[in-house]
Enzyme design. Structure first.
Site, short mmCIF file in Angstrom:
data_model
loop_
_atom_site.label_atom_id
_atom_site.label_comp_id
_atom_site.label_asym_id
_atom_site.label_seq_id
_atom_site.Cartn_x
_atom_site.Cartn_y
_atom_site.Cartn_z
N SER A 154 40.79 41.65 39.11
CA SER A 154 40.09 42.14 39.76
C SER A 154 40.02 40.24 40.53
O SER A 154 39.92 39.29 39.67
CB SER A 154 38.58 42.10 39.15
OG SER A 154 38.57 43.52 38.62
N SER A 155 39.75 39.66 41.47
CA SER A 155 38.81 39.07 42.30
C SER A 155 40.15 37.74 42.16
O SER A 155 41.72 38.21 42.19
CB SER A 155 38.21 38.48 41.57
OG SER A 155 37.36 37.24 42.26
N SER A 156 40.63 36.76 41.34
CA SER A 156 41.36 35.83 40.39
C SER A 156 42.02 37.65 40.44
O SER A 156 43.63 36.45 40.73
CB SER A 156 40.91 34.80 39.96
OG SER A 156 41.53 33.37 39.86
N ALA A 158 42.91 39.94 40.89
CA ALA A 158 43.57 40.22 42.65
C ALA A 158 44.65 39.41 43.08
O ALA A 158 45.52 40.61 42.99
CB ALA A 158 42.48 41.21 42.99
N HIS A 295 31.64 41.10 46.71
CA HIS A 295 32.62 40.78 45.42
C HIS A 295 32.81 41.32 43.88
O HIS A 295 31.58 40.85 43.50
CB HIS A 295 32.44 39.30 45.55
CG HIS A 295 34.13 38.85 44.87
ND1 HIS A 295 34.76 38.99 45.03
CD2 HIS A 295 34.22 37.85 43.68
CE1 HIS A 295 36.64 38.71 44.71
NE2 HIS A 295 34.83 38.08 43.38
#
Ligand code: NAG
Length: 393
Positions: A154-156, A158, A295
């Protein structure tokens, strides 16, 4: 600060509990035996670790005889422990018998290095290299089915998932990612590790599918083998990593697989759930844009299991993952708001697969059109996420 003190304590605790289990200094062949099943364990000596990335592992109590592996990569401010408790993979591991690797960023703020040349190069000596070595270690310790190794984040995490797919395509069969950026989009012109790239974050790194493909291919020059199937989730109102990054990531992988980005195979509205649009470019690239979601898009555990092929339905044909009667497992890993307050080595509350019509932690328990069980396992409450989705938290 609180987070780093906490993770320090966690490491200490896990290290101590690990080292009391058996003496330190055994050869690698005995290490696997020291990893007790059914709890999060740190592995301190998994081989070459050029960036100082920590490795944690979850070996399920019900380990498959030839298990798969899922590498689950946390967001900025996250930790291995936080992603372990805040994502459904440990519970799914009990259901499907795979091993979960939770890498932990060595940087303060715990974002991943997806900006330095080292990180963006096969065997370049960055975080990606360390994570690849965790996979190799695990493969050597267990009778891993190497055709069932996957990466998600997820996020970083991802962003790092895209980087892993580009730098170590030979290791992974498939990837799923929640609100990331294309591999190479966070590139640092100054070759800084762990740099933030606001041009990319704000959705201003726009280029052609060919160029994005070239950037990914350059991370492992000369590689001609197979590459992981990519499933890309993004929220349409993400203001941390702007939604342009969804299109750019899809361009990148469409090009890698030789699909025409401008002519997707299919586009399905309200799939896999209301407000989500699934676009399929070919069997190996699928994008899922979540309308009105910021987000980050919550983890779709059962969709991931479909995409990875654990749950049988495969969905390589662009079918809607998570459709049909199986309840989707979803959990929120939203931003940095997630904190963990206790050192817990319990995977999840509910014992997975325990019948009786109760839903384990993270499972769906309600929402428009939901016909499955609505009673949560003891200790968990059915909580409304949106009109279409309630889950046991
Ligand atoms: C940010 O990334 C873009 C590519 O997405 C790159 O062109 C640019 O140089 C990077 N910015 C910095 C400050 O390194």
């Amino acid at each position: 600060m609180k987070g780093s003190i906490f993770s320090l304590l966690t490491s200490l605790f896990l290290f101590l509990s690990l080292s009391t289990a058996s003496p330190v200094g055994q050869d690698a062949g005995n290490l696997a035996k020291r990893v007790s099943a059914g709890s999060l364990q740190q592995v301190t000596n998994y081989g070459s670790n050029p960036s100082g990335t920590k490795m944690y592992i979850y070996v399920p109590r019900k380990l498959a005889s030839s298990p798969g592996v899922v590498v689950a990569i946390h967001y900025c401010t996250g930790t291995a422990q936080a992603y372990y408790t805040g994502s459904p993979y440990a519970q799914l591991a009990e259901q499907y018998g795979f091993i979960v690797i939770y890498p932990e960023s060595p940087y303060s703020g715990t974002c991943w290095d997806v900006s330095s040349k080292a990180a963006l190069t096969h065997n370049g000596g960055g975080d990606s290299n360390s994570i690849a070595n965790m996979v190799t270690w695990t493969t050597q310790q267990y009778k891993v089915d190497t055709s069932k190794i996957f990466v998600t984040g997820s996020s970083s995490g991802a962003m790092m998932t895209n980087v892993m797919a580009a730098t170590y395509p030979e290791l992974f069969k498939a990837a799923s990612l929640y609100n990331g950026v294309p591999a190479g989009c966070f590139y640092s012109a100054a070759n800084q590790a762990d740099a933030w790239n606001s041009t990319c974050a704000q959705g201003k790194s726009i280029t052609t599918p060919q160029h994005w493909g070239d950037i990914a291919r350059a991370m492992y020059p000369g590689y001609t083998g197979s590459r992981p199937r990519m499933q890309i989730y993004h929220g349409s109102v993400d203001t941390t990593l702007y939604p342009e990054n969804y299109q750019e990531t899809c361009k990148q992988w469409a090009n890698i697989f030789g699909y025409n980005y401008n002519a997707p195979q299919s586009t399905k509205n309200n799939s896999p759930q209301s407000g989500y649009t699934t676009t399929t470019w070919g069997p190996n690239v699928q994008g899922i844009l979540a309308s009105g979601v910021g987000h980050t898009v919550p983890i779709h555990g059962s969709g991931d299991m479909d995409w990875f092929g654990f749950s049988g339905s495969g969905s390589s044909n662009g079918g809607s993952p998570g459709s049909g009667s199986s309840p989707s497992t979803t959990t929120s890993t939203n931003g940095g708001s997630q904190t963990t307050t206790s050192v817990s080595t319990q995977p999840t509350g509910g014992s997975p697969g325990s019948g009786g019509g109760t839903v384990p932690q993270w499972g769906q328990c309600g929402g428009n059109g939901w016909t499955g069980p609505t009673q949560c396992a003891a200790g968990f409450t059915c909580t409304v996420s949106n009109p279409w989705y309630s889950q046991c938290l």
